[in-house]
Design an enzyme around this catalytic site. Structure first.
Site, PDB file in Angstrom:
ATOM      1  N   GLU A  96     -40.293  35.301  21.415  1.00  0.00           N
ATOM      2  CA  GLU A  96     -38.939  35.606  21.884  1.00  0.00           C
ATOM      3  C   GLU A  96     -38.030  34.919  20.871  1.00  0.00           C
ATOM      4  O   GLU A  96     -37.569  33.803  21.085  1.00  0.00           O
ATOM      5  CB  GLU A  96     -38.727  35.070  23.304  1.00  0.00           C
ATOM      6  CG  GLU A  96     -37.537  35.706  24.007  1.00  0.00           C
ATOM      7  CD  GLU A  96     -36.278  34.874  23.930  1.00  0.00           C
ATOM      8  OE1 GLU A  96     -35.502  35.096  22.965  1.00  0.00           O
ATOM      9  OE2 GLU A  96     -36.065  34.031  24.788  1.00  0.00           O
ATOM     10  N   CYS A 100     -29.682  32.462  22.557  1.00  0.00           N
ATOM     11  CA  CYS A 100     -30.279  33.554  21.789  1.00  0.00           C
ATOM     12  C   CYS A 100     -29.695  34.896  22.203  1.00  0.00           C
ATOM     13  O   CYS A 100     -29.841  35.889  21.488  1.00  0.00           O
ATOM     14  CB  CYS A 100     -31.790  33.553  21.937  1.00  0.00           C
ATOM     15  SG  CYS A 100     -32.360  33.522  23.643  1.00  0.00           S
ATOM     16  N   ARG A 106     -37.647  32.795  11.442  1.00  0.00           N
ATOM     17  CA  ARG A 106     -38.428  32.251  10.320  1.00  0.00           C
ATOM     18  C   ARG A 106     -39.705  31.580  10.830  1.00  0.00           C
ATOM     19  O   ARG A 106     -40.799  31.848  10.335  1.00  0.00           O
ATOM     20  CB  ARG A 106     -37.589  31.250   9.535  1.00  0.00           C
ATOM     21  CG  ARG A 106     -38.313  30.627   8.347  1.00  0.00           C
ATOM     22  CD  ARG A 106     -37.492  29.525   7.713  1.00  0.00           C
ATOM     23  NE  ARG A 106     -37.316  28.393   8.614  1.00  0.00           N
ATOM     24  CZ  ARG A 106     -38.232  27.441   8.785  1.00  0.00           C
ATOM     25  NH1 ARG A 106     -39.394  27.497   8.152  1.00  0.00           N
ATOM     26  NH2 ARG A 106     -37.985  26.432   9.602  1.00  0.00           N
ATOM     27  N   VAL A 107     -39.582  30.722  11.825  1.00  0.00           N
ATOM     28  CA  VAL A 107     -40.756  30.035  12.368  1.00  0.00           C
ATOM     29  C   VAL A 107     -41.666  31.027  13.081  1.00  0.00           C
ATOM     30  O   VAL A 107     -42.892  30.922  13.016  1.00  0.00           O
ATOM     31  CB  VAL A 107     -40.326  28.896  13.302  1.00  0.00           C
ATOM     32  CG1 VAL A 107     -41.541  28.233  13.951  1.00  0.00           C
ATOM     33  CG2 VAL A 107     -39.523  27.849  12.537  1.00  0.00           C
ATOM     34  N   ALA A 108     -41.079  31.996  13.774  1.00  0.00           N
ATOM     35  CA  ALA A 108     -41.882  33.001  14.471  1.00  0.00           C
ATOM     36  C   ALA A 108     -42.802  33.740  13.510  1.00  0.00           C
ATOM     37  O   ALA A 108     -43.994  33.942  13.795  1.00  0.00           O
ATOM     38  CB  ALA A 108     -40.967  33.986  15.194  1.00  0.00           C
ATOM     39  N   GLY A 129     -37.677  30.790  19.643  1.00  0.00           N
ATOM     40  CA  GLY A 129     -36.940  30.086  18.604  1.00  0.00           C
ATOM     41  C   GLY A 129     -36.571  30.996  17.457  1.00  0.00           C
ATOM     42  O   GLY A 129     -36.363  32.199  17.639  1.00  0.00           O
ATOM     43  N   SER A 130     -36.517  30.429  16.256  1.00  0.00           N
ATOM     44  CA  SER A 130     -36.004  31.140  15.089  1.00  0.00           C
ATOM     45  C   SER A 130     -36.992  32.175  14.570  1.00  0.00           C
ATOM     46  O   SER A 130     -38.210  32.036  14.710  1.00  0.00           O
ATOM     47  CB  SER A 130     -35.679  30.143  13.975  1.00  0.00           C
ATOM     48  OG  SER A 130     -36.869  29.671  13.366  1.00  0.00           O
TER      49      SER A 130
END
Length: 544
Positions: free
Chosen positions: A285, A324, A269-271, A266-267
């Site tokens: 990823e 992505c 920021r969240v990673a 995912g994004s």
């Protein structure tokens, strides 16, 4: 019937019907049991807008209900993970028969997915929740099936193949194993609602882990139906949990349950948030601002030029750019802008053929039309920038306002302007998860500046170098790091089949998908056991 969709009878194990306006309801899975929840989320149909209604503040028609599991309902999920030992549900020394079990389950699932009615079911279900063309949706189903075919039979146990080395004396040898992690978590995005969660779920199960799976609620019904297919094919359902909930609720479960690792797709920021809060026990990823470089050697063959333009169009705009791996920026040598090559004209012409009628362009699920147009305006305010195509809202659509509806868009930004300062570079390289790309040109002496731009980018997922010039390819490949890079006249940025690694590079937390190496790297750890069984020497060595 709907755009690109036709009603048909579903498989016997299916509990939703993608051919109906209202498909049904999804359920959680925990401890081997399908469970309801007091709270529900109505999922808005991305293709059917309407005035705001109760529970649908942005308008749109509800096509599905999924549980909105509350933080107070997490205890069974935390307990389910806590019951799993660190040595996993199976490993090379414990319950090796389960490798055989998953080989057979995988074979049966692949056989089911070879049935036209099952392929059609998943294709139509993917199209309902994440509208994409039949080719894109069916391709996702077929890649998933091919992955399962690859790991049917003995290939599951081959994932845990060990190695030995001789020891220092008689009776001693060392053996290296791929060992499971035990309780794990898997978080997947909306854009590939079947392929990403299924490939990662199966990898986790193959290696002996128990995963709790969380997928974006807009599309989580797809993996729920796949789990029902697994149940139909003999998988022990207590081996995996499925949690429908908001992102913050899943975050809370991770903090409470502390899985041994969390795979997040995912994004960025969240990673980074997960990496911090889970103390680095993550595999990522995350997003990618993916680049393509067209080399100076424009092919003489019109067929090859046309092919390159077609691939540029597919890379940037297939599934409305919501990959992505989508082409975010195109570095075109000046030779591609001259004469019959006219890459910008070709991009605009191909983009203009895309239509909502066949879903070659469609709703953007994470950005509104306004947000994308505002970004376009900021880029066009840069000196020397201009619009190549798009830059307007789709016409005659019924996409709800909570989603985006943008024509395939390309904006030219001069290379020197892009590199002018950090603020401008950050603006130009902001990933827009929609049908949007930046185009820039470079001359014979500008390749170092192009490579500088590639070096300054933060995400390094996919890339493409389009050229037949071996020296040019070697220079670019030697000075870049993207984890999945295509090189040659047919190079593309979008390509996540089952036959090669797909994942970022340049980050020790990077996760791959699709191959034996990816499964081993993400879902297992190395364990070394040194056997030292004698004989014992007649006298102990001198004390040291």
């Amino acid at each position: 019937a709907r755009r690109g969709l036709a009603a048909a009878a579903g498989p016997a194990w299916a509990t939703v019907d993608p051919g109906q306006a209202h498909m049904g309801r999804a359920l959680n899975l925990v401890g081997g049991e399908w469970q309801d929840s007091p709270g529900w989320t109505r999922v808005v149909d991305p293709l059917r807008g309407s005035p705001p209604a109760e529970g649908l503040e942005h308008g749109g028609e509800a096509m599905l209900e999924v549980p909105e599991t509350a933080p107070g309902e997490l205890a069974p999920f935390a307990a389910s993970l806590a019951a799993v030992p660190k040595s996993g549900l199976h490993n090379p020394l414990k319950r090796p028969d389960r490798y055989l079990l998953y080989g057979q389950v995988t074979r049966r699932v692949a056989e089911e997915m070879n049935k036209p009615e099952v392929e059609d079911f998943f294709t139509r279900l993917v199209q309902r929740v994440a509208p994409k063309s039949d080719g894109q949706a069916r391709g996702e189903v077929r890649v998933t099936r091919a992955f399962l075919e690859n790991f049917a039979g003995d290939n599951v146990r081959f994932l845990a193949r060990s190695f030995q080395a001789p020891g220092d004396h008689a009776g001693q040898q060392t053996q290296g194993y791929r060992w499971p992690l035990g309780p794990v978590a898997l978080i997947a995005p909306f854009n590939f609602p079947l392929e990403i969660p299924v490939l990662q779920l199966m990898g986790a199960l193959y290696m002996g882990n128990k995963p709790v799976v969380h997928v974006d609620s807009k599309v989580s019904v797809v993996v729920e139906q796949f789990l029902r297919l697994l149940e139909h094919c003999g998988m022990p359902m207590e081996d995996a949990d499925l949690l429908h909930c908001r992102g913050e609720t899943m975050h809370r479960l991770l903090l409470e349950a502390r899985p041994r690792t969390t795979l997040f797709t995912g994004s960025r920021r969240v990673a980074e948030l997960l990496s911090r809060d889970l103390h680095g026990k993550v595999k990522l990823e995350d997003a990618g601002f993916d680049w393509k470089i067209l080399g100076p050697d424009v092919p003489e063959s019109p067929v090859e030029v046309e092919h390159v333009a077609h691939v540029c169009d597919q890379d940037a705009y297939a599934f409305s750019g919501q990959k992505c791996s989508a082409q975010s920026i195109l570095f075109a040598h000046e030779n591609w802008t001259r004469g019959a090559a006219d890459i910008e004209g070709r991009i605009a012409a191909l983009a203009g053929r895309r239509s909502l009628d066949d879903l070659t362009v469609g709703p953007v699920l994470t950005l509104t039309t306004k947000e994308m147009l505002e970004h376009c305006s900021r880029l066009l305010a840069l000196p020397g920038s201009r619009l190549i195509c798009g830059g307007r809202e789709l016409e005659n659509h019924s996409i709800p306002k909570c989603y985006g509806a943008l024509q395939p868009t390309a904006v030219f930004v001069p290379l020197e302007e892009m590199l002018r300062d950090d603020e401008t570079f950050e603006l130009v390289t902001r990933e827009i998860f929609g049908p949007f790309q930046v185009v820039t040109h470079y001359g014979d002496g500008d390749l170092p500046r192009v490579l500088e731009a590639c070096e300054r980018m933060e995400a390094h997922l996919t890339a493409a170098v389009v050229s037949k010039d071996i020296a040019f390819l070697q220079t670019v490949l030697a000075n870049t790091v993207n984890g999945t890079t295509y090189a040659g006249i047919r190079a593309r940025t979008t390509g996540a089949p089952q036959n090669h690694w797909f994942g970022p590079a340049g980050d020790p937390r990077g996760a791959g998908i699709g191959t034996r190496e990816a499964i081993q790297a993400v879902w297992s750890t190395h364990r070394e056991i040194i056997h030292d069984v004698g004989p014992v020497p007649p006298a102990p060595p001198a004390q040291s």
